[in-house]
Design an enzyme around this catalytic site. Structure first.
Site, PDB file in Angstrom:
ATOM      1  N   ASN A   1       0.855  -1.189   0.000  1.00 17.82           N
ATOM      2  CA  ASN A   1       0.000   0.000   0.000  1.00 17.82           C
ATOM      3  C   ASN A   1       0.893   1.242   0.000  1.00 17.82           C
ATOM      4  O   ASN A   1       1.484   1.575   1.022  1.00 17.82           O
ATOM      5  CB  ASN A   1      -0.902  -0.031   1.248  1.00 17.82           C
ATOM      6  CG  ASN A   1      -1.708   1.247   1.403  1.00 17.82           C
ATOM      7  OD1 ASN A   1      -1.817   2.047   0.468  1.00 17.82           O
ATOM      8  ND2 ASN A   1      -2.282   1.463   2.587  1.00 17.82           N
TER       9      ASN A   1
ATOM     10  N   LYS B   1       0.003   4.339  -0.370  1.00 17.23           N
ATOM     11  CA  LYS B   1      -0.652   5.552   0.129  1.00 17.23           C
ATOM     12  C   LYS B   1      -0.398   6.707  -0.857  1.00 17.23           C
ATOM     13  O   LYS B   1      -0.335   6.485  -2.064  1.00 17.23           O
ATOM     14  CB  LYS B   1      -0.165   5.877   1.542  1.00 17.23           C
ATOM     15  CG  LYS B   1      -0.219   4.631   2.444  1.00 17.23           C
ATOM     16  CD  LYS B   1      -0.070   4.900   3.889  1.00 17.23           C
ATOM     17  CE  LYS B   1      -0.127   3.574   4.630  1.00 17.23           C
ATOM     18  NZ  LYS B   1      -0.264   3.704   6.043  1.00 17.23           N
TER      19      LYS B   1
ATOM     20  N   HIS C   1      -9.601   1.162   4.509  1.00 21.88           N
ATOM     21  CA  HIS C   1      -8.337   1.371   5.227  1.00 21.88           C
ATOM     22  C   HIS C   1      -8.609   2.367   6.359  1.00 21.88           C
ATOM     23  O   HIS C   1      -9.408   3.293   6.200  1.00 21.88           O
ATOM     24  CB  HIS C   1      -7.279   1.909   4.263  1.00 21.88           C
ATOM     25  CG  HIS C   1      -5.929   1.983   4.904  1.00 21.88           C
ATOM     26  ND1 HIS C   1      -5.578   3.004   5.752  1.00 21.88           N
ATOM     27  CD2 HIS C   1      -4.865   1.142   4.861  1.00 21.88           C
ATOM     28  CE1 HIS C   1      -4.342   2.791   6.192  1.00 21.88           C
ATOM     29  NE2 HIS C   1      -3.889   1.665   5.660  1.00 21.88           N
TER      30      HIS C   1
ATOM     31  N   GLU D   1      -7.137   4.874   7.393  1.00 16.57           N
ATOM     32  CA  GLU D   1      -6.989   6.297   7.036  1.00 16.57           C
ATOM     33  C   GLU D   1      -8.238   6.808   6.316  1.00 16.57           C
ATOM     34  O   GLU D   1      -8.630   7.962   6.476  1.00 16.57           O
ATOM     35  CB  GLU D   1      -5.719   6.479   6.178  1.00 16.57           C
ATOM     36  CG  GLU D   1      -4.472   6.368   7.054  1.00 16.57           C
ATOM     37  CD  GLU D   1      -3.256   5.783   6.359  1.00 16.57           C
ATOM     38  OE1 GLU D   1      -3.188   5.792   5.118  1.00 16.57           O
ATOM     39  OE2 GLU D   1      -2.364   5.289   7.081  1.00 16.57           O
TER      40      GLU D   1
ATOM     41  N   GLU E   1      -5.717  -4.825  10.331  1.00 15.66           N
ATOM     42  CA  GLU E   1      -4.737  -3.767  10.562  1.00 15.66           C
ATOM     43  C   GLU E   1      -5.097  -3.002  11.834  1.00 15.66           C
ATOM     44  O   GLU E   1      -5.937  -2.085  11.795  1.00 15.66           O
ATOM     45  CB  GLU E   1      -4.722  -2.791   9.380  1.00 15.66           C
ATOM     46  CG  GLU E   1      -4.257  -3.400   8.085  1.00 15.66           C
ATOM     47  CD  GLU E   1      -3.590  -2.367   7.187  1.00 15.66           C
ATOM     48  OE1 GLU E   1      -2.445  -2.582   6.812  1.00 15.66           O
ATOM     49  OE2 GLU E   1      -4.227  -1.339   6.894  1.00 15.66           O
TER      50      GLU E   1
ATOM     51  N   GLY F   1       1.980   2.579  10.653  1.00 14.91           N
ATOM     52  CA  GLY F   1       2.922   3.695  10.536  1.00 14.91           C
ATOM     53  C   GLY F   1       3.600   4.094  11.830  1.00 14.91           C
ATOM     54  O   GLY F   1       4.223   5.151  11.906  1.00 14.91           O
TER      55      GLY F   1
ATOM     56  N   SER G   1       2.995  -1.837  10.434  1.00 12.66           N
ATOM     57  CA  SER G   1       4.436  -1.848  10.732  1.00 12.66           C
ATOM     58  C   SER G   1       5.120  -3.175  10.405  1.00 12.66           C
ATOM     59  O   SER G   1       6.019  -3.599  11.138  1.00 12.66           O
ATOM     60  CB  SER G   1       4.685  -1.435  12.188  1.00 12.66           C
ATOM     61  OG  SER G   1       4.289  -0.094  12.382  1.00 12.66           O
TER      62      SER G   1
ATOM     63  N   GLY H   1       4.784   1.624   4.681  1.00 15.75           N
ATOM     64  CA  GLY H   1       6.096   2.264   4.566  1.00 15.75           C
ATOM     65  C   GLY H   1       7.191   1.365   4.005  1.00 15.75           C
ATOM     66  O   GLY H   1       7.956   1.785   3.126  1.00 15.75           O
TER      67      GLY H   1
HETATM   68  P1  PGA Z   1       2.597   0.536   7.615  1.00 19.45           P
HETATM   69  O1  PGA Z   1       1.173   0.735   6.913  1.00 19.45           O
HETATM   70  O2  PGA Z   1       3.169  -0.768   7.106  1.00 19.45           O
HETATM   71  O3  PGA Z   1       3.405   1.729   7.189  1.00 19.45           O
HETATM   72  O4  PGA Z   1       2.354   0.485   9.082  1.00 19.45           O
HETATM   73  C1  PGA Z   1       0.308  -0.347   6.691  1.00 19.45           C
HETATM   74  C2  PGA Z   1      -0.952   0.143   6.032  1.00 19.45           C
HETATM   75  O5  PGA Z   1      -1.369   1.279   6.290  1.00 19.45           O
HETATM   76  O6  PGA Z   1      -1.556  -0.582   5.237  1.00 19.45           O
END
Ligand code: PGA
Length: 246
Positions: A13, A15, A99, A101, A169, A175, A210, A232
Site C-alpha cells: 500500500n 498511500k 483502510h 486512514e 490492521e 505507521g 508496521s 512504509g
Molecule cells: P505501515 O502501513 O506498514 O506503514 O504500518 C500499513 C498500512 O497502512 O496498510
C-alpha cells in the site's frame, strides 16, 4: 524464501507516495530482483500510476495491482471519484476498502464500505477489506466486538461465491513502527476467521501494521496469517525484497 511463500500474499500500500517517474524507477529495480520474482505481490499505488503497472506487469501471472479506494457507483455526477470500471479498464484486479486512514480522515463508515465491497465484487474486482481496532478500543477490551461489527456490516452485501480478502490492521500499529505481537495477531485472526465462518464466507486474512524486514519472519509464522499489507516498508525495493525473503 520458504516454499509456501509462493502463495503468501505481499500487498504493497503506497498511500499518497511516488510520482510516475519514481514508480517507473521502482518497477525497473523490482523487476531486476530475480530472487523475488516468484512471490505473489499486489501493488496499490496512487491511481495516477496504475497505467504503469499495466504496462510493466501484465506478463507476470503472480503480480497484480489495484487501487487504494474507489466509489461504490460505476458512473455519474460524482466529481473527483474513481469508478470500479475505470480500475478494470486499467487492468486492476483488486481494490483496498476501508483502510483506517479512509475511515478516520474521510469519515467512511461501515455502511458505505459495504456498498463498495458489493460493487467491486459485481464488477469482478476483489476487495481487500481492512478492519482493525484503535488503541482506545483495544485498551477497553473491545477489539473482538469492533472487528465483529466492522465485518458484519462491511461484508453484509458480499456474495459467497465471489473473491474477497480481509486485512487485519490494528490502527495503533499503522505507521508507528510498533507491530502487533504474535499473540494479538493470532487472536484477532482467529476472531476474523470465526466471523467469516459464521457468515458463510472464506477469505485469506492479511496482517498489516508496521510490517518490516525485522519482524516479517515472526509474523509470517503465525497461524491464519495468509499475507501482509505493507505500507512504509513497501516503498523501497530493498525492504520489500527483505520482507519477501524473510
Ligand atoms: P505501515 O502501513 O506498514 O506503514 O504500518 C500499513 C498500512 O497502512 O496498510
Amino acid at each position: 524464501m520458504k516454499s509456501e511463500a509462493i502463495d503468501f500474499i505481499y500487498a504493497a500500500n503506497w498511500k499518497m507516495f511516488k510520482t510516475t517517474s519514481e514508480t517507473t524507477e521502482f518497477l525497473n529495480l523490482f523487476l531486476n530482483k530475480k530472487e523475488i520474482l516468484q512471490a505473489q505481490c499486489l501493488f496499490f499505488p496512487p491511481s495516477t500510476s496504475l497505467h504503469l503497472f499495466k504496462e510493466k506487469l501484465s506478463s507476470y501471472k503472480n503480480f497484480s495491482y489495484g487501487a487504494q479506494n474507489c466509489y461504490p457507483e460505476v458512473q455519474g455526477a460524482f466529481t473527483g471519484e474513481i469508478s470500479p470500471l475505470f480500475l478494470k479498464d486499467l487492468g486492476a484486479k483488486y481494490c483496498l476498502v476501508g483502510h483506517s486512514e479512509r475511515r478516520k480522515l474521510f469519515l467512511e463508515n461501515d455502511e458505505l464500505l459495504a456498498k463498495k465491497n458489493k460493487t467491486l465484487q459485481e464488477h469482478a474486482l476483489t476487495p481487500i477489506f481492512c478492519v482493525g481496532e484503535t488503541i482506545d478500543e483495544r485498551n477497553a477490551g473491545t477489539t473482538n466486538i469492533v472487528l465483529k461489527r466492522q465485518m458484519e456490516i462491511g461484508l453484509s452485501l458480499v456474495q459467497k461465491n465471489k473473491s474477497l480478502i480481509i486485512a487485519y490492521e490494528p490502527v495503533w500499529a499503522i505507521g508507528t513502527g510498533l507491530s502487533a505481537n504474535s499473540e494479538q495477531v493470532l487472536e484477532a485472526h482467529l476472531t476474523i476467521k470465526n466471523v467469516l465462518m459464521d457468515m458463510g464466507l472464506v477469505a485469506p486474512i492479511l496482517y498489516g501494521g508496521s510490517v518490516k524486514p525485522e519482524n516479517a519472519k515472526e509474523l509470517k509464522a503465525i497461524k491464519n496469517v495468509s499475507g501482509f499489507l505493507i505500507g512504509g516498508a513497501s516503498l523501497e525495493v530493498e525492504s520489500l525484497a527483505k520482507i519477501i525473503m524473510a
